[in-house]
Enzyme design. Structure first.
Site, PDB file in Angstrom:
ATOM      1  N   HIS A 142       0.830  -1.210   0.000  1.00 17.49           N
ATOM      2  CA  HIS A 142       0.000   0.000   0.000  1.00 17.49           C
ATOM      3  C   HIS A 142       0.862   1.256   0.000  1.00 17.49           C
ATOM      4  O   HIS A 142       0.598   2.220  -0.726  1.00 17.49           O
ATOM      5  CB  HIS A 142      -0.891   0.045   1.250  1.00 17.49           C
ATOM      6  CG  HIS A 142      -1.897  -1.055   1.340  1.00 17.49           C
ATOM      7  ND1 HIS A 142      -1.918  -1.941   2.386  1.00 17.49           N
ATOM      8  CD2 HIS A 142      -2.916  -1.409   0.522  1.00 17.49           C
ATOM      9  CE1 HIS A 142      -2.914  -2.791   2.221  1.00 17.49           C
ATOM     10  NE2 HIS A 142      -3.537  -2.497   1.098  1.00 17.49           N
ATOM     11  N   SER A 182       0.846  -8.917   1.714  1.00 18.33           N
ATOM     12  CA  SER A 182      -0.616  -8.873   1.732  1.00 18.33           C
ATOM     13  C   SER A 182      -1.090  -8.691   3.160  1.00 18.33           C
ATOM     14  O   SER A 182      -0.460  -9.180   4.108  1.00 18.33           O
ATOM     15  CB  SER A 182      -1.187 -10.178   1.167  1.00 18.33           C
ATOM     16  OG  SER A 182      -2.575 -10.298   1.418  1.00 18.33           O
TER      17      SER A 182
END
Length: 281
Positions: free
Chosen positions: A37, A185
């Site tokens: 991210h 993840s």
């Protein structure tokens, strides 16, 4: 950095920036931020005057037996990480701010959503499309950033943006990996130590596929079978799918040529992980 929880608040913030001609980069996330991210946010920071990230665990993209309630959430942690990489505002609404109780509209991208993860998770991409389109309408970004790890999602969103004439550019950022190759993840948090070690089989099988193709193997079924054999040697792994497909259409291929996507989804224990590699032969 500011945190906004209502549509009216974030729109007021955006209006003040648009009035002076500032470019807005947008990073939609479901929170529990990681380096993947943050790589999107850093990219957005380089390209735009203002960077906005959303943090919203979207209920409509989870199936009835999936991990919506257990999905990790920590807004304070996420806000701190976002601020460190230069995000100007976080939009973190509650579900009832986004979804009206009488909502009856859905968005379906035909052709791309019935394969790979779409075949295994019915309704998933309908949920993805409705939340992404809502966020695009609310934020009105000039650029929106997505990670290549979700390769099918990227294709679906790009198709939706083109078909619905959204006035923005989709920017794709490469997969961020751990030192041993595991794609980063939020769901990696679910893995215990033994499962975390076992999870490297995803990346290792993709690297095996790459090596086979580089050595001249051009039969997709041979490559898929070799990957399956490797993954099945790991007792904690259960295969959802392993496929070699065309990059742009996700159609299965018999002969490996041109631009291909090698994609897989594998359960490690109870955690479903995805990964992929893109090649041009």
């Amino acid at each position: 950095m500011e945190i906004y929880t209502t549509i009216s608040e974030i729109k007021e913030f955006i209006k003040s920036k648009k009035l002076v001609g500032e470019k807005i980069g947008f990073v939609p996330t479901m929170g529990y931020l990681h380096q993947g991210h943050l790589s999107l946010m850093k990219e957005a920071r380089q390209d735009n005057d203002i960077v906005i990230a959303s943090i919203f665990v979207n209920p409509t993209q989870f199936g009835p037996d999936e991990d919506y309630d257990e999905y990790p959430r920590d807004l304070d942690r996420d806000a701190e990480l976002a601020a460190e990489v230069g995000v100007d505002a976080v939009f973190a609404p509650e579900a009832d701010e986004i979804y009206d109780s009488g909502a009856a509209t859905t968005i379906q991208v035909e052709g791309l959503t019935d394969k790979l993860c779409g075949a295994c998770r019915p309704g998933h991409f309908t949920g993805v499309c409705i939340i992404v389109s809502k966020l695009f309408n609310i934020i009105a970004p000039d650029h929106a950033y997505f990670g290549q790890k979700d390769a099918q999602q990227v294709l679906v969103i790009k198709r939706m943006v083109k078909d619905l004439n959204f006035d923005l550019e989709i920017v794709i950022v490469p997969i961020v990996r751990e030192e041993d190759g595991l794609a980063i993840s939020s769901r990696n948090k679910y893995l215990n130590q033994e499962e975390r070690t076992a999870a490297t089989v995803l990346y290792n099988s993709l690297e095996l596929a790459r090596e086979l193709i580089e050595q001249g193997e051009n039969k997709a079924k041979v490559v898929e079978n070799k990957m399956v054999e490797m993954i099945k040697e790991e007792p904690l792994a259960k295969i959802d799918y392993v496929e070699v497909v065309k990059q742009e259409t996700l159609e299965s291929v018999t002969k490996i040529k041109d631009k291909i996507l090698i994609a897989l989804a594998v359960y490690i224990g109870g955690t479903r992980l995805i990964d992929n590699v893109m090649l041009e032969v």
